[in-house]
Scaffold this active site. Structure first.
Site, PDB file in Angstrom:
ATOM      1  N   HIS A  21       0.868  -1.180   0.000  1.00 35.34           N
ATOM      2  CA  HIS A  21       0.000   0.000   0.000  1.00 35.34           C
ATOM      3  C   HIS A  21       0.905   1.231   0.000  1.00 35.34           C
ATOM      4  O   HIS A  21       2.035   1.178   0.500  1.00 35.34           O
ATOM      5  CB  HIS A  21      -0.821  -0.044   1.298  1.00 35.34           C
ATOM      6  CG  HIS A  21      -1.862   1.011   1.450  1.00 35.34           C
ATOM      7  ND1 HIS A  21      -1.569   2.289   1.850  1.00 35.34           N
ATOM      8  CD2 HIS A  21      -3.207   0.972   1.274  1.00 35.34           C
ATOM      9  CE1 HIS A  21      -2.688   2.995   1.927  1.00 35.34           C
ATOM     10  NE2 HIS A  21      -3.704   2.214   1.578  1.00 35.34           N
ATOM     11  N   ASP A  38       3.173  -4.474   8.019  1.00 32.61           N
ATOM     12  CA  ASP A  38       1.969  -3.658   7.884  1.00 32.61           C
ATOM     13  C   ASP A  38       0.782  -4.615   7.996  1.00 32.61           C
ATOM     14  O   ASP A  38       0.465  -5.340   7.052  1.00 32.61           O
ATOM     15  CB  ASP A  38       2.002  -2.947   6.527  1.00 32.61           C
ATOM     16  CG  ASP A  38       0.681  -2.290   6.169  1.00 32.61           C
ATOM     17  OD1 ASP A  38      -0.289  -2.433   6.935  1.00 32.61           O
ATOM     18  OD2 ASP A  38       0.622  -1.646   5.104  1.00 32.61           O
ATOM     19  N   GLN A  52      -4.463  -5.109   6.937  1.00 34.58           N
ATOM     20  CA  GLN A  52      -5.454  -6.036   6.372  1.00 34.58           C
ATOM     21  C   GLN A  52      -5.417  -7.405   7.034  1.00 34.58           C
ATOM     22  O   GLN A  52      -6.196  -8.279   6.663  1.00 34.58           O
ATOM     23  CB  GLN A  52      -5.218  -6.199   4.860  1.00 34.58           C
ATOM     24  CG  GLN A  52      -5.407  -4.934   4.064  1.00 34.58           C
ATOM     25  CD  GLN A  52      -6.865  -4.471   4.038  1.00 34.58           C
ATOM     26  OE1 GLN A  52      -7.793  -5.264   4.208  1.00 34.58           O
ATOM     27  NE2 GLN A  52      -7.070  -3.188   3.810  1.00 34.58           N
ATOM     28  N   LYS A  96     -10.381  -0.873  10.435  1.00 39.09           N
ATOM     29  CA  LYS A  96     -10.544  -2.019   9.540  1.00 39.09           C
ATOM     30  C   LYS A  96     -10.872  -3.281  10.337  1.00 39.09           C
ATOM     31  O   LYS A  96     -10.985  -4.370   9.784  1.00 39.09           O
ATOM     32  CB  LYS A  96      -9.260  -2.236   8.737  1.00 39.09           C
ATOM     33  CG  LYS A  96      -8.976  -1.089   7.764  1.00 39.09           C
ATOM     34  CD  LYS A  96      -7.688  -1.323   7.033  1.00 39.09           C
ATOM     35  CE  LYS A  96      -7.163  -0.079   6.359  1.00 39.09           C
ATOM     36  NZ  LYS A  96      -7.900   0.307   5.147  1.00 39.09           N
ATOM     37  N   CYS A 138      -4.857   2.462  -3.524  1.00 38.97           N
ATOM     38  CA  CYS A 138      -3.606   2.979  -2.922  1.00 38.97           C
ATOM     39  C   CYS A 138      -2.461   2.000  -3.106  1.00 38.97           C
ATOM     40  O   CYS A 138      -1.610   1.850  -2.215  1.00 38.97           O
ATOM     41  CB  CYS A 138      -3.784   3.313  -1.452  1.00 38.97           C
ATOM     42  SG  CYS A 138      -4.879   4.691  -1.185  1.00 38.97           S
TER      43      CYS A 138
HETATM   44  N1  PMP Z   1      -1.672  -0.597   4.674  1.00 38.31           N
HETATM   45  C1  PMP Z   1      -2.622  -1.358   4.139  1.00 38.31           C
HETATM   46  C2  PMP Z   1      -2.295  -2.743   3.668  1.00 38.31           C
HETATM   47  C3  PMP Z   1      -3.920  -0.847   4.036  1.00 38.31           C
HETATM   48  O1  PMP Z   1      -4.888  -1.599   3.501  1.00 38.31           O
HETATM   49  C4  PMP Z   1      -4.206   0.457   4.493  1.00 38.31           C
HETATM   50  C5  PMP Z   1      -5.594   1.067   4.380  1.00 38.31           C
HETATM   51  N2  PMP Z   1      -6.199   0.895   3.134  1.00 38.31           N
HETATM   52  C6  PMP Z   1      -3.164   1.191   5.057  1.00 38.31           C
HETATM   53  C7  PMP Z   1      -1.921   0.632   5.144  1.00 38.31           C
HETATM   54  C8  PMP Z   1      -3.389   2.568   5.593  1.00 38.31           C
HETATM   55  O2  PMP Z   1      -4.232   2.533   6.693  1.00 38.31           O
HETATM   56  P1  PMP Z   1      -4.796   3.871   7.336  1.00 38.31           P
HETATM   57  O3  PMP Z   1      -5.385   4.653   6.210  1.00 38.31           O
HETATM   58  O4  PMP Z   1      -5.818   3.394   8.315  1.00 38.31           O
HETATM   59  O5  PMP Z   1      -3.636   4.558   7.988  1.00 38.31           O
END
Ligand code: PMP
Length: 415
Positions: A132, A209, A212, A235, A373
């Protein structure tokens, strides 16, 4: 084993769980909501909403500094939430649990406080093609500031990490590995235990990270042996604006604070400042206490169902969706990893994902369309965007049927 005992654990009373989520009764354009955008943000059960409200109605004041009763209640609630997260992750100490705004802020904290002071020109940070943007851009920023390099481990056409190539990219100059636990664009579950073992064999720390991963799988940071683990509450059925950075205490101890302000200090004078101890050293300013309380309630809620049962049920949804979507002509799944979390990313020949998303919305179906993203992933597969349906344990096969019928109808309309 008696039939009665066998029957109980297999049951997954989805109707009962759905009733815990008031928003699932919403109607969109006159149709029952089919919420399949859980990978972006999942919904909150009454237990979480109630906990946030109870905090606001009976405990709210600023934390840590007050001697009055409400401030002590707020501090107890906030620190109690930290302890709840520690148990959830099986961390050794609550000193290792830093509250952040979310995954993004947690990763930026590590980039600025751990990596930046260490990096010299030519040093390397190793990530993967599955990341991401939150696990790409912070590293690009520190690389630009220090002369370090971002190195990217390749994936294959299934959307799986090429582990041997990853191992070969670990070198003398690698200072940190930062990788997703589960890919948000494709659902791929990465072999994080192997990644950590390979990196640690060379004394390289690893950030995972877990944005997910936490809603779908039990995470044990001691068993994983990772050095940093980041996730967001929103999430995993909790509120927005709150997340967690787990960090190994010895590393956090040696890191400088990255933001200055109240709460992260022990004493301040114009000649010098003494920083507070962990975890407060990394929590400058008034934190999101109500959010932390909501996160703890979300953890309690998930634990009440059991992550193993959730994972098993969601796996069934994934298999069903994969099979049923596969019957639609012109539909191509993007990301077919052998180990996948419960989401499907796909393209539909002749229909732009954004048009598809808009049409599905008319049927009450919420899916995400776009690059998620994760632009490099889209580039790898040669598509500008995909449609993504991401499932939670409150979704049903009947909802997947509604999705499949609506996608098939869209294909007919455009095709
Ligand atoms: N890493 C991953 C794998 C994600 O799916 C996301 C959110 N789509 C993020 C980071 C960023 O998370 P946040 O917007 O809650 O900071």
């Amino acid at each position: 084993m008696s039939a009665q005992i066998r029957a109980t654990p297999a049951e997954f009373d989805v109707a009962r769980y759905r009733a815990d989520f008031p928003i699932l009764a919403e109607r969109i354009h006159g149709k029952p909501l089919v919420y399949l955008d859980n990978g972006a943000s999942s919904q909150r059960p009454t237990a979480v909403l109630d906990a946030e409200r109870r905090y606001a109605e009976h405990m709210h004041a600023n934390v840590h500094r007050g001697v009055h009763t409400l401030s002590q209640r707020a501090t107890d609630a906030f620190e109690g939430a930290r302890e709840r997260v520690r148990v959830f992750l099986n961390a050794r100490s609550s000193r290792e649990i830093i509250f952040t705004r979310g995954t993004t802020e947690a990763i930026n904290l590590v980039a600025q406080s751990y990596a930046r002071p260490k990096l010299a020109p030519g040093d390397e940070i190793l990530i993967t093609w599955l990341e991401h943007h939150a696990n790409i851009v912070p590293w690009q920023m520190v690389a630009a500031a220090t002369g370090a390099k971002l190195v990217v481990a390749p994936i294959n056409r299934r959307g799986e990490l090429e582990l041997e190539a990853f191992a070969r990219l670990l070198g003398e100059r690698t200072r940190l590995v930062a990788t997703a636990h589960v890919s948000n664009a494709l659902g791929t579950v990465l072999p994080v235990k192997e990644i950590v073992a390979l990196a640690h064999a060379r004394n390289i720390p690893v950030l995972l990270d877990g944005a997910q991963a936490v809603p779908h799988t039990a995470v044990d940071v001691r068993a994983l042996d990772c050095d940093f683990y980041a996730f967001s509450a929103h999430k995993m059925y909790g509120p927005t604006g709150i997340g967690v950075l787990y960090g190994r205490e010895s590393l956090l101890e040696a890191m400088p604070p990255w933001q200055g302000g109240g709460d992260m200090i022990l004493s301040v004078s114009f000649t010098g400042t003494t920083y507070n101890e962990l975890p407060h050293k990394f929590e400058a300013g008034t934190p999101h206490m109500g959010g932390a309380v909501g996160l703890a309630a979300a953890i309690d809620y998930i634990d009440g169902i059991g992550l193993e049962r959730i994972a098993a049920y969601e796996h069934g949804l994934l298999e069903y969706a994969t099979e049923r979507l596969g019957t639609i002509e012109g539909l191509e799944l993007v990301g077919t990893a052998r180990d996948k979390a419960s989401l499907v990313s796909f393209t539909l020949k002749g229909v732009h994902p954004h048009d598809l998303g808009t049409i599905l919305d008319q049927s009450g179906i919420a899916i995400r369309t776009g690059h998620h993203c994760a632009m490099p992933v889209m580039e790898y597969f040669g598509v500008p965007a995909t449609a993504r349906a991401s499932f939670a344990f409150y979704n049903t096969r009947a909802e997947i049927d509604v999705l499949v019928e609506a996608v098939a109808a869209a294909k007919t309309l455009f095709g």
